[in-house]
Design an enzyme around this catalytic site. Sequence first.
Site, short mmCIF file in Angstrom:
data_model
loop_
_atom_site.label_atom_id
_atom_site.label_comp_id
_atom_site.label_asym_id
_atom_site.label_seq_id
_atom_site.Cartn_x
_atom_site.Cartn_y
_atom_site.Cartn_z
N ARG A 141 0.74 -1.09 0.07
CA ARG A 141 0.16 -0.02 -0.06
C ARG A 141 0.74 1.04 -0.05
NH1 ARG A 141 -3.58 -2.26 4.36
NH2 ARG A 141 -5.19 -3.43 3.36
N VAL A 159 -8.82 -1.41 -5.38
CA VAL A 159 -8.01 -2.63 -5.08
C VAL A 159 -7.19 -2.67 -3.76
CG1 VAL A 159 -7.65 -3.29 -7.55
CG2 VAL A 159 -6.16 -1.58 -6.47
N GLU A 160 -6.77 -3.62 -3.09
CA GLU A 160 -5.72 -3.57 -2.12
C GLU A 160 -6.74 -3.01 -0.74
OE1 GLU A 160 -1.88 -2.94 -1.61
OE2 GLU A 160 -1.49 -3.52 -3.49
N GLY A 161 -8.04 -3.26 -0.72
CA GLY A 161 -8.73 -2.64 0.16
C GLY A 161 -9.68 -1.66 -0.25
#
Length: 822
Positions: free
Chosen positions: A378, A500-502
């Site tokens: 992130r 994406v990624e949360g």
Amino acid sequence: MSIAVPFLVFLLVGAFSAYHRLRLPVWAALTAVALVACWLLGANGVATAVAGIIAALIAVPLLLPQIRLPFISTPLLGFYTKILPPLSETERSAIEAGTVGFEGELFSGRPDWQVLLDQPAPTLTADEQAFLDGPVEELCRMTDDWDITHVRADLPPEMWEFIKKNRFFGMIVPKEYGGLGFSALGNHKVIQKLASISSVVSSTVGVPNSLGPAELLMHYGTQEQKDHYLPRLADGREVPCFALTGPWAGSDATSIPDFGVVCMGDWNGANVVGVKLTFDKRYITLAPVATLIGLAFRMYDPDGLLGDKRDIGITLALLPRETAGVEVGRRAMPLNSPFQNGPVRGQEVFLPLSQLIGGEAYAGKGWQMLVECLSIGRSITLPSTASGGAKLAAVVTGAYARIRKQFGLSIGRFEGVQEALARIAGNAYTISALSEASAAAVARGELPAVPSTISKYHCTELGRQVAQDAMDIHGGKGIILGPRNYLGRSWQASPIAITVEGANIMTRSLMIFGQGAILCHPWVLKEMKAAMLPDEDERVREFDRNLFGHIGFAISNAVRSLWFGLTAARFGKAPGDAYTRRYYRKLNRYSAALALCADTSMLLLGGKLKFKESLSGRLGDVLSQLYIASALLKRYEDQGRPETDHPLLAWSLLNAVHKIEVALSGALRNFPVRPVGWLLWALIFPLGRRATPPGDRLSRRAASLLMSPNEARDRLATGVFTTPGPTNPAGRINSYLQAVILAEPVERKFLKAIKGSDIEGLTFTAQLDEGVREGWITGEERRQLEELRAMTVDTISVDDFDPAELRSAGYRDESQGRREVA
């Protein structure tokens, strides 16, 4: 002397002690001295005695552990244990995995700014800079985004080969395993530059250097796994992907239904202990071309082959693509951004335990492994991608707004356009500072759980805002796709990074404050750990020590909030220069306000706070903007306090401060316990809200920086691909800016001359001929105007196509087949 004087002295000494966070014995001594002085100076004796008794009733029980521990701390420990929020496996892993950097100071209510300023300025190594100037520049020159996104829906073979040959997939792999061994900062700079020419290229390179097999192997792999896989990942013999998300578990990754059952099976001709996997994953970047699949699943041992534990927990494995039973599905098409993406499935796929990342020792530790590495992913890939796109959009939109004319004026002269340009400039400046700050934290060896979440959320959200404003300014130029369009695909793809990624909605409402309130708070995590100690005496003593530290902390923040609110934070020690000192003081104020609101919320709501997502989201916004403002100030200091950056810095900081007050006021107006909300408002905003967004004059100054060559503009453009070329229309337009500005006086002179003549109906070439004959312009000025016309035409031109070119290949083949049959 008035009877109220002793009580006023008592309150002032208490406020002074709280503001400066003096220890309880010091406060007691100061209070005693002050009250004795009042009495000696003629204060009312009864009033002085009453004030002294009140002070003693507070000080004596708290100063004597024989009273404090059994009669105060022990009952409070029982109450605290009842309101302590239960933590899920996801939350506990997230809290335990991260480290705390300067964000902890922001949660303290009294940030030590020297901690921030003492951090070394982020710098690249010689190898990293050479890679940027060499292979990265060359890869950018090779990139034809229209060919990638429309014609091929993929990178051309020569680009794949170039990426592998130059070890782009191995940037994070140590040199001893054949990788480039780059720092997080080097990784950030590479992704940022690639994203400025093509998000497909940047994501293709970014994913193998983010959360995935290489990162996990470096941290947890066995030596045998590292020796075998890392060299193959570095040179591209193995193309990795990581399969985490599935149809039934997205943001709640700990609930994945994919499972593996421990059993005996055949592997390479031998009967070994392993797991039989059943899984269904989707949205997996690089899956269609991956040769090595990282897989997250829940591991069970029903027959007790590994021990007594049946539900072992989330586990990670390395799955070669050719393993029997593995099915890589057809490609997904994420919003016309054709990076390789698709599903991966398997039914009773057998893997030996040696394929578990880290071997049998790390079975069941998968979520902790993921959380520790997620903060790195992130921090780099998505923020860097947003930074590259935003910075490129800023400089090229500024050039376009200067070149493009309507009603005889550059469109950048219109105030409506200037508002959008200012937002682009300020937001791009903010994204650049925030993305570099999070990368620098990783490069320093931190695992920045909270900053990485802040960076991912705000960089992608601000990136979407930049893309929207740039599209609005470009108008038709932005919406007509084709080889000349450099914005359309970025605008289409902006929701991908949001998702994406949360997903960002969950990130804001659950993660930023949810993690920050526990991980960054100076006392909460210590209290939680103390309350869980097994020894009763030690539990009470530790809880007592942390509890009263916390109480003093809360009182201090209440006093500091009120003082800063009454004085508008105009006073107090602060670093910086004459231009930035006021901003440090403002951040001191809002740091105290955040700490006060967080403490109050956790005390009154306890475990229910996690379900108050609107409140958590707003307090998360305050923490985020404090961190963003800190990153902006650090960038300004690291770059030598450049005066030409003042408009961009001021716009970004005022925007952050305004967002802080909006978030705080929203939290207090909607506080679940209304009287407490009113009290907090009186402490934090005793004179009402005062912060305003950037004004028109500042916005015009920020916008103008994008429309003419200057040092601030050059700094903003640093690290993005602006080399002009046939496949880089943005670079061409940006390169025209200086020549266009030099030609503007000649153009104005020529147009003025034409208006007083009878040649307005002639072609442009004929007008130039007449202008030279009449002596309105010289031959050199004619050449200048011809170049200006050519640059303007290239800037405003869009593409058109034969209808057949826009039909899919399948449709064309089908139509051709029907014609042949007919």
